[in-house]
Design a protein around this motif. Structure first.
Motif, PDB file in Angstrom:
ATOM      1  N   GLU A 202      36.366  11.476  36.099  1.00 17.87           N
ATOM      2  CA  GLU A 202      36.108  10.042  36.025  1.00 17.87           C
ATOM      3  C   GLU A 202      34.889   9.845  35.122  1.00 17.87           C
ATOM      4  O   GLU A 202      33.764   9.667  35.581  1.00 17.87           O
ATOM      5  N   TRP A 203      35.157   9.876  33.827  1.00 14.47           N
ATOM      6  CA  TRP A 203      34.075   9.912  32.853  1.00 14.47           C
ATOM      7  C   TRP A 203      33.850   8.534  32.258  1.00 14.47           C
ATOM      8  O   TRP A 203      34.750   7.710  32.156  1.00 14.47           O
ATOM      9  N   GLU A 204      32.628   8.309  31.795  1.00 12.51           N
ATOM     10  CA  GLU A 204      32.299   7.068  31.118  1.00 12.51           C
ATOM     11  C   GLU A 204      31.526   7.394  29.847  1.00 12.51           C
ATOM     12  O   GLU A 204      30.815   8.396  29.761  1.00 12.51           O
ATOM     13  N   HIS A 205      31.698   6.542  28.839  1.00 10.77           N
ATOM     14  CA  HIS A 205      31.016   6.755  27.563  1.00 10.77           C
ATOM     15  C   HIS A 205      29.508   6.543  27.715  1.00 10.77           C
ATOM     16  O   HIS A 205      29.060   5.682  28.461  1.00 10.77           O
ATOM     17  N   HIS A 206      28.746   7.362  27.000  1.00 11.62           N
ATOM     18  CA  HIS A 206      27.309   7.146  26.909  1.00 11.62           C
ATOM     19  C   HIS A 206      26.971   6.777  25.473  1.00 11.62           C
ATOM     20  O   HIS A 206      27.305   7.508  24.540  1.00 11.62           O
ATOM     21  N   ASP A 207      26.319   5.653  25.304  1.00 12.23           N
ATOM     22  CA  ASP A 207      25.919   5.190  23.992  1.00 12.23           C
ATOM     23  C   ASP A 207      27.143   4.943  23.117  1.00 12.23           C
ATOM     24  O   ASP A 207      28.096   4.300  23.541  1.00 12.23           O
ATOM     25  N   THR A 208      27.206   5.493  21.932  1.00  8.74           N
ATOM     26  CA  THR A 208      28.258   5.183  20.980  1.00  8.74           C
ATOM     27  C   THR A 208      29.012   6.448  20.596  1.00  8.74           C
ATOM     28  O   THR A 208      28.688   7.541  21.063  1.00  8.74           O
ATOM     29  N   GLU A 209      30.026   6.286  19.756  1.00 16.13           N
ATOM     30  CA  GLU A 209      30.701   7.447  19.168  1.00 16.13           C
ATOM     31  C   GLU A 209      29.970   7.825  17.883  1.00 16.13           C
ATOM     32  O   GLU A 209      29.502   6.960  17.146  1.00 16.13           O
ATOM     33  N   TYR A 210      29.890   9.121  17.625  1.00 18.64           N
ATOM     34  CA  TYR A 210      29.139   9.611  16.480  1.00 18.64           C
ATOM     35  C   TYR A 210      30.103  10.153  15.431  1.00 18.64           C
ATOM     36  O   TYR A 210      31.010  10.936  15.752  1.00 18.64           O
TER      37      TYR A 210
ATOM     38  N   VAL B 270      20.569  10.979  20.215  1.00 19.29           N
ATOM     39  CA  VAL B 270      21.263  10.504  21.404  1.00 19.29           C
ATOM     40  C   VAL B 270      20.235  10.083  22.445  1.00 19.29           C
ATOM     41  O   VAL B 270      19.383  10.881  22.835  1.00 19.29           O
ATOM     42  N   PRO B 271      20.297   8.851  22.932  1.00 21.56           N
ATOM     43  CA  PRO B 271      19.336   8.432  23.964  1.00 21.56           C
ATOM     44  C   PRO B 271      19.507   9.265  25.226  1.00 21.56           C
ATOM     45  O   PRO B 271      20.631   9.634  25.603  1.00 21.56           O
ATOM     46  N   PRO B 272      18.423   9.615  25.918  1.00 23.92           N
ATOM     47  CA  PRO B 272      18.534  10.372  27.177  1.00 23.92           C
ATOM     48  C   PRO B 272      19.330   9.567  28.204  1.00 23.92           C
ATOM     49  O   PRO B 272      19.371   8.335  28.164  1.00 23.92           O
ATOM     50  N   PHE B 273      19.925  10.266  29.148  1.00 24.26           N
ATOM     51  CA  PHE B 273      20.701   9.577  30.179  1.00 24.26           C
ATOM     52  C   PHE B 273      20.752  10.429  31.438  1.00 24.26           C
ATOM     53  O   PHE B 273      20.428  11.626  31.422  1.00 24.26           O
ATOM     54  N   VAL B 274      21.149   9.817  32.521  1.00 20.36           N
ATOM     55  CA  VAL B 274      21.249  10.479  33.809  1.00 20.36           C
ATOM     56  C   VAL B 274      22.725  10.546  34.210  1.00 20.36           C
ATOM     57  O   VAL B 274      23.466   9.573  34.067  1.00 20.36           O
ATOM     58  N   GLY B 275      23.151  11.695  34.719  1.00 23.09           N
ATOM     59  CA  GLY B 275      24.519  11.865  35.182  1.00 23.09           C
ATOM     60  C   GLY B 275      24.649  13.143  35.988  1.00 23.09           C
ATOM     61  O   GLY B 275      23.706  13.934  36.077  1.00 23.09           O
ATOM     62  N   ARG B 276      25.824  13.345  36.541  1.00 20.58           N
ATOM     63  CA  ARG B 276      26.054  14.544  37.338  1.00 20.58           C
ATOM     64  C   ARG B 276      26.705  15.649  36.526  1.00 20.58           C
ATOM     65  O   ARG B 276      26.750  16.792  36.959  1.00 20.58           O
ATOM     66  N   ALA B 277      27.253  15.306  35.362  1.00 14.97           N
ATOM     67  CA  ALA B 277      27.875  16.305  34.497  1.00 14.97           C
ATOM     68  C   ALA B 277      27.982  15.723  33.101  1.00 14.97           C
ATOM     69  O   ALA B 277      27.872  14.509  32.901  1.00 14.97           O
ATOM     70  N   LEU B 278      28.200  16.599  32.138  1.00 18.55           N
ATOM     71  CA  LEU B 278      28.251  16.219  30.727  1.00 18.55           C
ATOM     72  C   LEU B 278      29.563  16.694  30.121  1.00 18.55           C
ATOM     73  O   LEU B 278      29.995  17.820  30.376  1.00 18.55           O
ATOM     74  N   MET B 279      30.201  15.821  29.317  1.00 19.20           N
ATOM     75  CA  MET B 279      31.377  16.240  28.560  1.00 19.20           C
ATOM     76  C   MET B 279      31.187  15.846  27.099  1.00 19.20           C
ATOM     77  O   MET B 279      30.802  14.718  26.798  1.00 19.20           O
ATOM     78  N   ILE B 280      31.475  16.788  26.199  1.00 16.42           N
ATOM     79  CA  ILE B 280      31.490  16.543  24.768  1.00 16.42           C
ATOM     80  C   ILE B 280      32.951  16.532  24.336  1.00 16.42           C
ATOM     81  O   ILE B 280      33.696  17.475  24.612  1.00 16.42           O
ATOM     82  N   ALA B 281      33.383  15.470  23.661  1.00 17.10           N
ATOM     83  CA  ALA B 281      34.773  15.360  23.219  1.00 17.10           C
ATOM     84  C   ALA B 281      34.793  15.125  21.717  1.00 17.10           C
ATOM     85  O   ALA B 281      34.015  14.318  21.190  1.00 17.10           O
TER      86      ALA B 281
END
Length: 415
Positions: free
Chosen positions: A363-371, A383-394
Motif C-alpha cells: 500500500e504505497w504512496e508517492h513521495h514528492d514528484t517523479e524524477y 529528494v526532500p526527507p520523509f518519514v515512512g515504514r519502508a521505501l520503494m524505488i520504481a
C-alpha cells in the motif's frame, strides 16, 4: 378412392401452480415446463419452492432445455432465507434470470432455500416449448483446503510450476458457472532458484468486492496457509483486473502462495493469474533488493540502474527496502541521486513510501514528484526527507528513447 389411415399420439401439456401446494424437499431433482413441439400458453405464472429436508448451503442449476420467447418470457431463480408453512419465500432475492434459446450450466444460488418461477406475457408464442432444469445441492460443512466439488477446482496446496515459456498459471475462472461459496483454495507458486522476484499478472478478475479475495502470500512453510500465519504481499478483489503487475520478492526458505477465499454471499466467475520473472517487455530487471535483513535503528542502501550504453526500453523495475520487523517504528529517510539520465517525462524514477502498519501489503504512496531528464551534475534534484515504514524505488521506461539510467543511495534512521 380408398382414402387414408393415420396414427397419432397425444402429448399432455405440462401443468404448474402459481401457488404451489407443496415444496420440493429432495436434495436433487428436475424442474420443468417443457413439451417438445408444444408451445406453452400465454400468461403463465409458475412457481416452485425448494426446501430440502437436509441442511444445504447452495443449489446448482443446470439447464438441459431452455426455449422461451426472448425478452418476454423468463425463468428466474431466487434465494430465500426461510420458507413459511404457506410456502412464502422470506428474504426473497432475485439471483438469476434467463430468457431465449440456449443451454446454461453451473449457475449457483446460495441459500438454504430457493424459489424458481416461469412467467410468460400476453404475446403469442411460436416454437417456444419451455424449459427443463436439473438441480443439485451442496452441504455447508466445507473445511480448509477441502476439494469441494471433486473436480479439483478448489485445491489444497496444489503446486504450480512455470512452463517452458517461464510463465506459470493459476486458473480459477469459470466461463459458464461460478466458484463455490465458503471457498478456501490455495496454490504454491514454484519458481526457479535463480528468481529473486516474481511478477504476478491478474488476467481475469470477477469476484464479490471486499468479501471474495485473491491473496498473494509469503508463507513460512506449506502447512500454515492463512493471512495470519503468512505475510500478505498483495490482495485483489472485485471485477476489474489491475493494469499493473504485482511484483513480489521471493525470500529464501519461504513459499509464494495464492490463497482464494469467498464468503457465503454472492458468487461470481473467479480469477486467472500468470506469474513469471519480474520483467516487462522482455526486460530483466535488476535483482530485487528486498532488504528484510535490516535490523536495529539504522539502515542504508543504494540502487544502481546505469548502463554505459543505454538502458532497455519498456522497463518496469522495483526495489524495496524494509526493516525485518514489520511492526518497527517509522524511519526517517534521506534519498540522494548520484546520477540521473532518462528521457524527460517518459522514463521516470519514483520514490515511494509505505506508511501502513504492514508494508508488505504494497500500500504505497508517492513521495514528492517523479524524477526524469538529464540534468547537469550540479542540477540533479534533491529528494526532500520523509518519514515512512519502508521505501520503494520504481523505474519505468517507454518504448522509445533510452539513455543511461540512474544511481541513488539512501539512509534511514528510526524516527
Amino acid at each position: 378412392e380408398p382414402g387414408f389411415v393415420l396414427d397419432y399420439t397425444t402429448i399432455a401439456a405440462p401443468t404448474c401452480e402459481s401457488n404451489p401446494s407443496a415444496a420440493l424437499t429432495a436434495s436433487h431433482g428436475t424442474i420443468a415446463y417443457f413439451a417438445e413441439g408444444v408451445n406453452y400458453p400465454k400468461n403463465l405464472d409458475c412457481v416452485w419452492i425448494l426446501a430440502p429436508s437436509e441442511e444445504v448451503t447452495s443449489f446448482t442449476f443446470d439447464f438441459t432445455e431452455l426455449d422461451t420467447q426472448y425478452g418476454h418470457d423468463f425463468v428466474k431463480f431466487y434465494s430465500c432465507t426461510d420458507v413459511t408453512e404457506d410456502l412464502t419465500c422470506l428474504g426473497e432475492t432475485e439471483v438469476l434470470a434467463f430468457s431465449g434459446f440456449f443451454e446454461q450450466t453451473g449457475q449457483i444460488v446460495v441459500s438454504r432455500y430457493a424459489k424458481i418461477t416461469f412467467q410468460s406475457d400476453d404475446q403469442d408464442t411460436y416454437a417456444d416449448y419451455g424449459f427443463n432444469v436439473q438441480y443439485t445441492t451442496s452441504n455447508a460443512s466445507i473445511t480448509a483446503g477441502e476439494n469441494q466439488d471433486g473436480s479439483g477446482n478448489c485445491p489444497s496446496g496444489e503446486s504450480v510450476s512455470v512452463d517452458d515459456a517461464e510463465i506459470g498459471t493459476v486458473d480459477h475462472f469459470f466461463e459458464t458457472g461460478s466458484y463455490q461459496s465458503n471457498s478456501r483454495c490455495w496454490w504454491f507458486l514454484d519458481a526457479p532458484d535463480e528468481w529473486s522476484q516474481m511478477s504476478i499478472d491478474i488476467t481475469k478478475l470477477d469476484t464479490e468486492g471486499v468479501f471474495d479475495v485473491v491473496h498473494i502470500l509469503n508463507c513460512p512453510d506449506r502447512s500454515r496457509v492463512s493471512t495470519d500465519e503468512c505475510t500478505v504481499l498483495a490482495e485483489f478483489s472485485g471485477n476489474s483486473a489491475p493494469e499493473n503487475s504485482a511484483v513480489v520478492p521471493i525470500p529464501a526458505s519461504t513459499y509464494i502462495t495464492v490463497l482464494f477465499t469467498s464468503d457465503y454471499g454472492v458468487q461470481k466467475k473467479g480469477f486467472n493469474l500468470q506469474y513469471s520473472a519480474a520483467t516487462s517487455g522482455g526486460v530483466s530487471c535488476p535483482s530485487f533488493d528486498y532488504a528484510r535483513a535490516f535490523t536495529g535503528t539504522e539502515m542504508s542502501g543504494s540502487v544502481t540502474f546505469w548502463y554505459e550504453d543505454q538502458y532497455p526500453t519498456d522497463a518496469n523495475c522495483y526495489w524495496i527496502f524494509a526493516p525485518e520487523d514489520e511492526n518497527a517504528t517509522a524511519f526517517s529517510f534521506a534519498v540522494t541521486f548520484e546520477e540521473l539520465a532518462t528521457e524527460e517525462s517518459y522514463d521516470t524514477v519514483e520514490i515511494m513510501r509505505c506508511s501502513e502498519a504492514v508494508c508488505s501489503r504494497l500500500e504505497w504512496e508517492h513521495h514528492d514528484t517523479e524524477y526524469s531528464g538529464e540534468p547537469l551534475p550540479a542540477e540533479i534534484p534533491q529528494v526532500p526527507p520523509f518519514v515512512g515504514r519502508a521505501l520503494m524505488i520504481a523505474f519505468s521506461s517507454d518504448g522509445l528513447v533510452s539513455k543511461n539510467g540512474f544511481k541513488l543511495s539512501f539512509t534511514a534512521a528510526v524516527q
